[in-house]
Design a protein around this motif. Structure first.
Motif, PDB file in Angstrom:
ATOM      1  N   ARG A   1       0.810  -1.227   0.000  1.00 14.03           N
ATOM      2  CA  ARG A   1       0.000   0.000   0.000  1.00 14.03           C
ATOM      3  C   ARG A   1       0.835   1.264   0.000  1.00 14.03           C
ATOM      4  N   CYS A   2       2.092   1.192   0.353  1.00 12.85           N
ATOM      5  CA  CYS A   2       2.894   2.406   0.492  1.00 12.85           C
ATOM      6  C   CYS A   2       2.906   3.207  -0.804  1.00 12.85           C
ATOM      7  N   PRO A   3       2.367   4.429  -0.806  1.00 13.01           N
ATOM      8  CA  PRO A   3       2.345   5.224  -2.036  1.00 13.01           C
ATOM      9  C   PRO A   3       3.727   5.751  -2.408  1.00 13.01           C
TER      10      PRO A   3
ATOM     11  N   LEU B   1       6.486   3.853  -2.117  1.00 10.54           N
ATOM     12  CA  LEU B   1       7.282   2.637  -2.381  1.00 10.54           C
ATOM     13  C   LEU B   1       8.510   2.570  -1.482  1.00 10.54           C
TER      14      LEU B   1
END
Lengths: 75, 268
Positions: free
Chosen positions: A56-58, A60
């Motif tokens: 989910r980390c926008p 990255l």
């Protein structure tokens, strides 16, 4: 699939913008924001290696490394 | 190849705001590409203008950053001249359906083998939060301080009606589902449309009091349901997620090749 064991959660502090998505959605509350508003690992022993923070980390910025990663995905 | 090898790491951290859903879509997209074991030289990513269009600068594949709304037109050219390449076209909601609305329906009508990814955050983020054709009624935006009165497009219905042979919807919250759908869309032969609901905490979220990125994602979770699920049957107001169309239809490049072959045979 055997149960995975956490080796390390690597957070790239230069890429993290502290949006808090990983912290909010972590099922075992492993992560927290530090004084500089970056995500940090505070309870690695609770990690169940679901990798949702990594996916989910926008920014990255997160990588979850488990004992099963070696030789397979980490070329 | 490792996931990070698909990124142009020298351009990171990226320019998107903290908590922007577009970053999560990039994350899902490179994992889908990695899952399909595609090589960077086999992929072309064509994008238009807007926050979403910046995605083509961050991937380590062939990339074209083209004119506003014209990503599909340029992608059509790329695909026709090099049909063996996988052409991915990430677009924003305004880019795909306002400025490039005509290109969108005609690419779908031709059923050309492209993968159109509509990163729908329901607002024009880069220019300061104007409402878009996907904002819908009752939304606050810079250009609608007293809320919008415009109805929105339904991307899925529009793509279906225009003739796309693969139509799906997912969200930035449902990352695993999003990755699987993107994999299927990339593999599909024909025009595939994937609408991915994204969040813009800076403009949309702030104006419409939807809170931070995490609460906007909670909203995506609450407002959507899988097609065929019980939740969707009980509450038809929810937005359906999943694959709506997956057809085997004549593909444009293949048909074009056939025409060339038949004409060449007549000549000889």
């Amino acid at each position: 699939m055997a149960k995975q064991k956490l080796k390390e959660i690597v957070i790239n502090r230069d890429w993290c913008k502290g949006c808090g998505i990983c912290i909010h959605f972590c099922p075992t509350k492993v992560l927290e924001l530090d004084a500089k508003e970056k995500s940090v690992v505070v309870r690695p022993e609770d990690c169940i290696c679901c990798r949702m923070c990594e996916l989910r980390c926008p920014d990255l910025a997160i990588e979850v490394i488990t004992d099963q990663d070696e030789g397979e995905n980490n070329e | 190849m490792a996931v990070k090898d698909y990124l142009r790491q020298r351009f990171f951290p990226h320019m998107w705001c903290p908590g922007c859903g577009h970053g999560t879509i990039l994350n899902s997209l490179i994992r889908a590409i990695e899952g399909l074991e595609l090589k960077p030289h086999e992929i072309v990513m064509t994008s238009g203008i807007g926050c979403s269009a910046r995605i083509s600068g961050y991937v380590n594949v062939h990339s074209l950053h083209t004119m506003h709304g014209r990503a599909l037109a340029c992608a059509t050219g790329v695909k026709l001249s090099r049909p063996h390449l996988k052409v991915l076209v990430p677009m924003g909601d305004g880019d795909a359906l306002a400025i490039g609305g005509n290109h969108f329906i005609h690419a779908a009508r031709r059923n050309i083998d492209l993968t159109a990814i509509v990163m729908n955050n329901r607002i024009y983020g880069m220019t300061g939060g104007q409402f878009s054709p996907l904002s819908g009624v009752g939304i606050k935006a810079t250009t609608a301080p007293f809320t919008t009165i415009d109805n929105s497009f339904d991307v899925v219905e529009l793509a279906k009606a225009a003739g796309a042979s693969f139509v799906a919807r997912s969200t930035a919250f449902h990352v695993k589902e999003c990755k699987d759908i993107l994999k299927k869309a990339i593999e599909h032969k024909g025009f595939s449309v994937v609408e991915i609901l994204s969040q813009c905490p800076t403009h949309y979220g702030r104006k419409n009091k939807e809170g931070d990125a995490a609460s906007m994602l909670e909203f995506q979770k609450k407002m959507t349901a899988k097609i065929g699920s019980k939740a969707l049957q009980e509450n038809p107001n929810l937005i359906a997620r999943g694959i709506f169309v997956d057809l085997d239809k004549a593909e444009y490049c293949t048909e074009y090749e056939k025409i060339i072959d038949s004409v060449m045979k007549e000549k000889v």
